[in-house]
Design a protein around this motif. Structure first.
Motif, short mmCIF file in Angstrom:
data_model
loop_
_atom_site.label_atom_id
_atom_site.label_comp_id
_atom_site.label_asym_id
_atom_site.label_seq_id
_atom_site.Cartn_x
_atom_site.Cartn_y
_atom_site.Cartn_z
N GLN A 132 0.84 -1.20 0.00
CA GLN A 132 0.00 0.00 0.00
C GLN A 132 0.87 1.25 0.00
N TRP A 133 0.53 2.19 -0.90
CA TRP A 133 1.28 3.43 -1.07
C TRP A 133 0.36 4.63 -0.94
N MET A 134 0.88 5.70 -0.39
CA MET A 134 0.21 7.00 -0.34
C MET A 134 1.21 7.98 -0.95
N ILE A 135 0.83 8.60 -2.06
CA ILE A 135 1.72 9.53 -2.75
C ILE A 135 1.15 10.93 -2.52
N ASN A 136 1.97 11.83 -1.99
CA ASN A 136 1.47 13.09 -1.47
C ASN A 136 2.39 14.25 -1.84
#
Length: 144
Positions: A132-136
């Motif tokens: 799982q990735w969160m790109i911000n």
């Protein structure tokens, strides 16, 4: 890329966990936001409104230990292996697009890239390997 940070998910005890980590590392929270501080919170079940939407504990010069409560009322479940994200903070919207598009190839988009109420251009996904990735990208950061 500015930094990569672990983003932990807890089943209703984020506040307890993050206070524990704060006591160990001895630093002050950069952010500690409850769901009742977000738009539309009044439509949430009362028991979820006080839970933690986002907590951020600085860990060194450029990194943070971040966390949130998983909410069953939002259809979220928590099992070992999906209780964290790798959060990549980027330097531009273009870099955000590039990384997000690359990571979603063969994977699953959980939250499409969009400009958020908290001032970021952000998206969440699970890559083809189940990570799982969160790109911000922080829209408020100074332009270089």
């Amino acid at each position: 890329m500015i930094s990569i940070n672990p983003y932990l998910n807890f089943m209703g005890n984020t506040e307890e966990a993050m206070n524990f980590y704060q006591s160990i590392f001895g630093v002050e929270f950069a952010t500690f936001q409850r769901f009742n501080e977000s738009p539309g919170f009044e439509r949430m079940p009362k028991q979820d409104q006080e839970k933690i939407m986002h907590a951020s504990l600085p860990m060194g010069k450029h990194n943070n230990l971040m966390a949130t409560d998983t909410l069953e009322s939002m259809g979220q479940t928590l099992t070992a292996g999906n209780n964290f994200y790798i959060c990549v903070n980027t330097e531009s919207e273009a870099e955000t697009d590039k990384l997000f598009n690359g990571l979603t190839a063969g994977g699953k988009i959980e939250m499409p890239l969009n400009k958020t109420f908290w001032g970021a251009y952000c998206g969440m996904c699970r890559d083809k390997f189940g990570i799982q990735w969160m790109i911000n990208f922080d829209l408020k950061q100074p332009v270089k």
